[in-house]
Design a protein around this motif. Sequence first.
Motif, PDB file in Angstrom:
ATOM      1  N   LYS A 471      39.362 -36.313 -51.847  1.00 19.28           N
ATOM      2  CA  LYS A 471      40.964 -36.375 -52.575  1.00 19.28           C
ATOM      3  C   LYS A 471      41.357 -37.952 -52.071  1.00 19.28           C
ATOM      4  O   LYS A 471      42.717 -37.530 -52.967  1.00 19.28           O
ATOM      5  CB  LYS A 471      40.975 -35.748 -51.581  1.00 19.28           C
ATOM      6  N   ALA A 472      41.346 -39.192 -50.818  1.00 19.86           N
ATOM      7  CA  ALA A 472      41.672 -39.671 -50.851  1.00 19.86           C
ATOM      8  C   ALA A 472      41.396 -40.516 -52.535  1.00 19.86           C
ATOM      9  O   ALA A 472      42.381 -41.472 -52.128  1.00 19.86           O
ATOM     10  CB  ALA A 472      41.010 -40.741 -49.662  1.00 19.86           C
ATOM     11  N   GLU A 473      40.031 -40.561 -53.050  1.00 23.81           N
ATOM     12  CA  GLU A 473      39.703 -41.759 -54.000  1.00 23.81           C
ATOM     13  C   GLU A 473      40.919 -40.763 -55.287  1.00 23.81           C
ATOM     14  O   GLU A 473      41.738 -41.854 -55.869  1.00 23.81           O
ATOM     15  CB  GLU A 473      39.299 -42.082 -54.466  1.00 23.81           C
ATOM     16  N   ALA A 474      41.366 -39.634 -55.477  1.00 22.92           N
ATOM     17  CA  ALA A 474      42.314 -39.889 -56.436  1.00 22.92           C
ATOM     18  C   ALA A 474      43.850 -39.837 -56.072  1.00 22.92           C
ATOM     19  O   ALA A 474      44.272 -40.327 -56.551  1.00 22.92           O
ATOM     20  CB  ALA A 474      42.035 -38.533 -56.220  1.00 22.92           C
ATOM     21  N   ILE A 475      44.167 -40.120 -54.433  1.00 23.26           N
ATOM     22  CA  ILE A 475      45.690 -40.074 -53.941  1.00 23.26           C
ATOM     23  C   ILE A 475      45.421 -42.031 -54.775  1.00 23.26           C
ATOM     24  O   ILE A 475      46.649 -41.903 -55.291  1.00 23.26           O
ATOM     25  CB  ILE A 475      45.781 -39.809 -52.845  1.00 23.26           C
ATOM     26  N   ALA A 476      44.788 -42.754 -54.399  1.00 24.14           N
ATOM     27  CA  ALA A 476      45.005 -43.751 -54.471  1.00 24.14           C
ATOM     28  C   ALA A 476      44.505 -43.899 -56.490  1.00 24.14           C
ATOM     29  O   ALA A 476      45.673 -45.093 -56.799  1.00 24.14           O
ATOM     30  CB  ALA A 476      43.357 -44.655 -53.846  1.00 24.14           C
ATOM     31  N   ASN A 477      44.440 -43.263 -56.418  1.00 26.77           N
ATOM     32  CA  ASN A 477      44.811 -43.740 -58.326  1.00 26.77           C
ATOM     33  C   ASN A 477      45.952 -43.044 -58.654  1.00 26.77           C
ATOM     34  O   ASN A 477      46.007 -43.713 -59.132  1.00 26.77           O
ATOM     35  CB  ASN A 477      43.505 -42.911 -58.733  1.00 26.77           C
ATOM     36  N   TYR A 478      46.419 -42.053 -58.114  1.00 23.49           N
ATOM     37  CA  TYR A 478      47.960 -41.091 -58.635  1.00 23.49           C
ATOM     38  C   TYR A 478      48.538 -42.585 -58.253  1.00 23.49           C
ATOM     39  O   TYR A 478      49.827 -42.974 -58.174  1.00 23.49           O
ATOM     40  CB  TYR A 478      47.761 -40.002 -57.525  1.00 23.49           C
ATOM     41  N   ASN A 479      48.838 -43.012 -56.620  1.00 24.92           N
ATOM     42  CA  ASN A 479      49.734 -44.181 -56.197  1.00 24.92           C
ATOM     43  C   ASN A 479      49.762 -45.464 -57.540  1.00 24.92           C
ATOM     44  O   ASN A 479      50.156 -45.952 -57.918  1.00 24.92           O
ATOM     45  CB  ASN A 479      49.380 -44.758 -55.213  1.00 24.92           C
ATOM     46  N   THR A 480      48.275 -45.791 -57.778  1.00 23.79           N
ATOM     47  CA  THR A 480      48.241 -47.052 -58.726  1.00 23.79           C
ATOM     48  C   THR A 480      48.777 -46.808 -60.617  1.00 23.79           C
ATOM     49  O   THR A 480      49.170 -47.378 -60.359  1.00 23.79           O
ATOM     50  CB  THR A 480      47.035 -47.336 -59.231  1.00 23.79           C
ATOM     51  N   LEU A 481      48.816 -45.347 -60.455  1.00 26.67           N
ATOM     52  CA  LEU A 481      49.173 -44.923 -61.850  1.00 26.67           C
ATOM     53  C   LEU A 481      50.917 -45.358 -61.749  1.00 26.67           C
ATOM     54  O   LEU A 481      51.352 -45.392 -62.520  1.00 26.67           O
ATOM     55  CB  LEU A 481      49.040 -43.353 -62.399  1.00 26.67           C
ATOM     56  N   VAL A 482      51.784 -44.703 -60.661  1.00 25.83           N
ATOM     57  CA  VAL A 482      52.612 -45.119 -60.598  1.00 25.83           C
ATOM     58  C   VAL A 482      53.016 -45.903 -60.281  1.00 25.83           C
ATOM     59  O   VAL A 482      54.229 -46.600 -60.958  1.00 25.83           O
ATOM     60  CB  VAL A 482      53.384 -44.317 -59.077  1.00 25.83           C
ATOM     61  N   ALA A 483      52.505 -46.611 -59.628  1.00 23.73           N
ATOM     62  CA  ALA A 483      52.870 -48.484 -59.443  1.00 23.73           C
ATOM     63  C   ALA A 483      52.576 -48.669 -60.855  1.00 23.73           C
ATOM     64  O   ALA A 483      53.926 -49.713 -61.626  1.00 23.73           O
ATOM     65  CB  ALA A 483      51.643 -48.907 -58.576  1.00 23.73           C
ATOM     66  N   SER A 484      51.831 -48.393 -61.799  1.00 26.84           N
ATOM     67  CA  SER A 484      51.177 -48.892 -63.119  1.00 26.84           C
ATOM     68  C   SER A 484      52.516 -48.771 -64.381  1.00 26.84           C
ATOM     69  O   SER A 484      53.525 -49.693 -64.937  1.00 26.84           O
ATOM     70  CB  SER A 484      50.966 -48.880 -63.339  1.00 26.84           C
ATOM     71  N   ILE A 485      52.856 -47.421 -64.104  1.00 26.87           N
ATOM     72  CA  ILE A 485      54.282 -47.190 -64.797  1.00 26.87           C
ATOM     73  C   ILE A 485      55.862 -47.880 -63.976  1.00 26.87           C
ATOM     74  O   ILE A 485      56.733 -48.148 -64.953  1.00 26.87           O
ATOM     75  CB  ILE A 485      54.414 -45.521 -64.667  1.00 26.87           C
ATOM     76  N   ASN A 486      56.103 -47.809 -62.230  1.00 27.36           N
ATOM     77  CA  ASN A 486      57.113 -48.695 -61.984  1.00 27.36           C
ATOM     78  C   ASN A 486      57.461 -50.371 -62.554  1.00 27.36           C
ATOM     79  O   ASN A 486      58.484 -51.248 -63.617  1.00 27.36           O
ATOM     80  CB  ASN A 486      56.977 -48.793 -60.905  1.00 27.36           C
ATOM     81  N   LYS A 487      55.707 -50.458 -63.388  1.00 27.70           N
ATOM     82  CA  LYS A 487      55.723 -52.375 -63.601  1.00 27.70           C
ATOM     83  C   LYS A 487      56.201 -51.752 -64.863  1.00 27.70           C
ATOM     84  O   LYS A 487      56.759 -53.028 -65.929  1.00 27.70           O
ATOM     85  CB  LYS A 487      54.015 -52.553 -63.602  1.00 27.70           C
TER      86      LYS A 487
END
Length: 498
Positions: A471-487
Amino acid sequence: MNKSNMYIYLASAFLAVTSFTAKAVAQEQPKDSLAHYINVAIQNNPAIKSQHLAYQAFEKKIDQAGAFQDPELSLGFYTKPMDIVGGRQVGDITLMQMLPWFGTRKSARQEASHMAQMQYQEYLEGKETTVLQVYSQWYILQKLEQQLENAKQNKSLLEQLEQLSLKRFSAPSSSGTNSSASMNTSPTTPTTSQGAASSMGGMSMGGNSNTNAATAKSTTTSNNAMSSGGGMSSMGGSSSSGMSDVLRIRLEVIEIENTIESLQSQIKAEKVKFNALLNREANCEIAVDKNIEKVDFLISEDDVLDNIADNNPMLGMITEQGLAYKAKSEMDKKMSYPMIGLGVQYMIIGKTNDPMLAMGSMNGNDMIMPMVTVTLPIFRKKYNSQQEEGKLWWKSSDENLQNTLNTLKAEYYSFKSQLEDTQRTITLYGKQSTLAETTFNLIVKEFVSGKSDLTNVIQVQRQLLDYQLKKAEAIANYNTLVASINKLMAVGSHSQNQ
């Protein structure tokens, strides 16, 4: 106002002042946060500094492109003055300035300006990339910190289980006694009844009473011996089972301790990478939140696509490149027209002694001669080819712009799909973690009451730890994807000022 009320009022005022002072001090002291680290990275990252300096260098080309050509100054002197009409020519001085066709310098400045803006967009792209790297590294650290915290909690649970097992290990002595007592009591009743029946049978049949008494006594002794043996067997089995449970739990604790050490080593390595992005010493301390939280992403699809088309630095870079090609094409067109040169020639003339060349009062007067030159661009093939080259580069840039826009849109939809899948994964692991935790609490109670064995407890405990880590790994992946879209939307470039 009595003294007690006065003391209460003074105490309340003191607490209020203390609380206000503490809040003021807390506000004055900046806390390490993700936004703080992003600002540090933008200011200190060598790659960003390099690209910003390159942009400043390109800006200096604007003045260079709009400048006139250097004037030409030529000096000539005769070693032996030459006699001419009106005197003797000693030498001459010529000054010439070439002027391009009207609008050529403006087109050159526009080209240089667009090239500088293209470099600025590249600088923004580099800044966005660095910001994304900081985000990604931050979420990796948060994930590892969360996993470390979960591992420590599971180790604590295992240590509690070990204590319970130790209590069960020490309990069989008393339980074995009770079991022996119950087992000794149960055969007594049928033995007594059997003795009584034999006695009654002996009396009715007239047999020997002593023989019957001896038989009853031997039977009772044998039953007691069997009961004692059963009690000892029960004690031995419970002791062996309790000790094996303790050892198995200790094996699990050793495994989790190894996991904790591995996570701590990973955290140390990731902190070095994080400090490298901030251009700091590798051992600088980083304050990372131990609890990783999912970042909210509430931007609609249309808004995302509009922001990508309007703000993405890659598109801006290609757009500026196309405009630079367009300006160059205009400049090449104007360069195909004649260039005009304006100048002046100053002839130094001395007096002559020849009355035939003296020319009266004109003898020895210097002469000034204005000059005009014009270039003749008669080789048209060269200039036409230059103009066609600029138009082709311009069209190529337009096609590249459309292709890049399509690629960015496809990349966004890929991130969006991964974001939705990751959201489902987070929900799944959240439910599984909750159920596993509830199951673990129940099975521990069953283990304490003796209704379940240690194997089930360890299995559920492993599942609980696995779900928490995933679950912690999935949340980290989710937040990284959000940061990628923001980029893609260039959120960092427009929210952070450099």
